[in-house]
Design a protein around this motif. Structure first.
Motif, mmCIF file in Angstrom:
data_model
loop_
_atom_site.group_PDB
_atom_site.id
_atom_site.type_symbol
_atom_site.label_atom_id
_atom_site.label_comp_id
_atom_site.label_asym_id
_atom_site.label_seq_id
_atom_site.Cartn_x
_atom_site.Cartn_y
_atom_site.Cartn_z
ATOM 1 N N ILE A 232 -2.008 1.406 -4.464
ATOM 2 C CA ILE A 232 -1.163 0.220 -4.282
ATOM 3 C C ILE A 232 -0.196 0.078 -5.443
ATOM 4 O O ILE A 232 -0.413 0.645 -6.515
ATOM 5 C CB ILE A 232 -2.012 -1.072 -4.156
ATOM 6 N N TYR B 132 0.342 8.080 4.331
ATOM 7 C CA TYR B 132 1.276 7.679 3.277
ATOM 8 C C TYR B 132 2.285 6.695 3.847
ATOM 9 O O TYR B 132 2.786 6.880 4.948
ATOM 10 C CB TYR B 132 1.988 8.907 2.712
ATOM 11 N N VAL C 266 -7.213 -5.887 -1.216
ATOM 12 C CA VAL C 266 -7.285 -4.492 -0.756
ATOM 13 C C VAL C 266 -8.735 -4.022 -0.734
ATOM 14 O O VAL C 266 -9.156 -3.312 0.191
ATOM 15 C CB VAL C 266 -6.400 -3.576 -1.628
ATOM 16 N N LEU D 188 -6.270 2.281 11.992
ATOM 17 C CA LEU D 188 -5.538 2.044 10.743
ATOM 18 C C LEU D 188 -4.128 1.522 11.022
ATOM 19 O O LEU D 188 -3.648 0.615 10.340
ATOM 20 C CB LEU D 188 -5.482 3.329 9.912
ATOM 21 N N VAL E 157 -2.492 -1.809 9.378
ATOM 22 C CA VAL E 157 -1.463 -1.669 8.341
ATOM 23 C C VAL E 157 -0.154 -1.244 8.984
ATOM 24 O O VAL E 157 -0.119 -0.297 9.767
ATOM 25 C CB VAL E 157 -1.886 -0.630 7.270
ATOM 26 N N ILE F 79 -10.572 -2.674 2.676
ATOM 27 C CA ILE F 79 -11.315 -1.421 2.857
ATOM 28 C C ILE F 79 -12.628 -1.705 3.584
ATOM 29 O O ILE F 79 -12.994 -1.000 4.531
ATOM 30 C CB ILE F 79 -11.577 -0.730 1.502
ATOM 31 N N TYR G 153 -10.926 1.864 -4.739
ATOM 32 C CA TYR G 153 -11.775 2.731 -3.924
ATOM 33 C C TYR G 153 -13.134 2.087 -3.678
ATOM 34 O O TYR G 153 -13.577 1.230 -4.423
ATOM 35 C CB TYR G 153 -11.935 4.113 -4.560
ATOM 36 N N SER H 135 -5.559 11.032 5.673
ATOM 37 C CA SER H 135 -4.576 10.580 4.689
ATOM 38 C C SER H 135 -3.393 9.969 5.429
ATOM 39 O O SER H 135 -2.968 10.473 6.461
ATOM 40 C CB SER H 135 -4.107 11.732 3.799
ATOM 41 N N VAL I 97 -7.378 3.696 -1.820
ATOM 42 C CA VAL I 97 -6.084 3.117 -1.459
ATOM 43 C C VAL I 97 -5.245 3.021 -2.733
ATOM 44 O O VAL I 97 -5.700 2.481 -3.737
ATOM 45 C CB VAL I 97 -6.253 1.720 -0.825
ATOM 46 N N PHE J 118 -3.366 5.779 1.814
ATOM 47 C CA PHE J 118 -4.733 5.493 2.229
ATOM 48 C C PHE J 118 -5.422 6.834 2.428
ATOM 49 O O PHE J 118 -4.932 7.674 3.184
ATOM 50 C CB PHE J 118 -4.698 4.701 3.542
ATOM 51 N N ILE K 195 0.859 -1.183 0.000
ATOM 52 C CA ILE K 195 0.000 0.000 0.000
ATOM 53 C C ILE K 195 0.898 1.236 0.000
ATOM 54 O O ILE K 195 1.818 1.345 0.800
ATOM 55 C CB ILE K 195 -0.927 -0.009 1.225
#
Length: 144
Positions: free
Chosen positions: A71, A19, A80, A114, A118, A84, A59, A17, A69, A5, A2
């Motif tokens: 990727i 990164y 993915v 999150l 992740v 979500i 999305y 957001s 997202v 997000f 990823i």
């Protein structure tokens, strides 16, 4: 892996957001604006997977919120896409409603959720109880 997000409302305002690789701030702004414009302009009948520059966008729309997202080409799009949905289910379990205002006023808690799911751009946890455990402990500590 990823790359980023994003959570965006229907007006195109970024609500969250994250990164997972370094992108300069001015380039992030341009990237977000272009990605948001691309995703919001698509109809519901169109596919939720978009080839965009050197990566793919996945999305999903939940009422007035879009989750996007980015990727790399080696990541599994369907995994993915399901990630979500799992993320939204965890938010729904914790907040009981997933709306833009709740995201804005509880941004720290959304980031914790999150971060539990992740790590360095890789999905590491999908079990809802394990994801919420640290947040529930923090809530208990805040009550006492």
């Amino acid at each position: 892996m990823i790359k980023f997000f994003l959570m965006v409302n229907k007006q195109g305002q970024t609500r969250l957001s994250r990164y997972y690789e370094h992108i300069e701030i001015n380039k992030r702004t341009i990237l977000e604006a272009d990605v948001i414009k691309t995703c919001l302009s698509r109809s519901k009948e169109q596919c939720s997977f978009i080839e965009y520059k050197d990566f793919k966008l996945i999305y999903r729309q939940y009422a007035a919120l879009f989750i996007v997202v980015g990727i790399n080409e080696t990541e599994n799009e369907m995994a993915v896409y399901e990630f979500i949905h799992n993320f939204v289910e965890v938010l729904d379990m914790y907040f009981s409603r997933v709306v833009s205002l709740i995201i804005m006023f509880n941004l720290d808690k959304v980031h914790i959720i999150l971060d539990e799911m992740v790590l360095n751009g890789c999905i590491v946890e999908t079990n809802k109880a394990r994801i919420l455990a640290p947040l529930l402990i923090l809530d208990k500590m805040a009550e006492s």
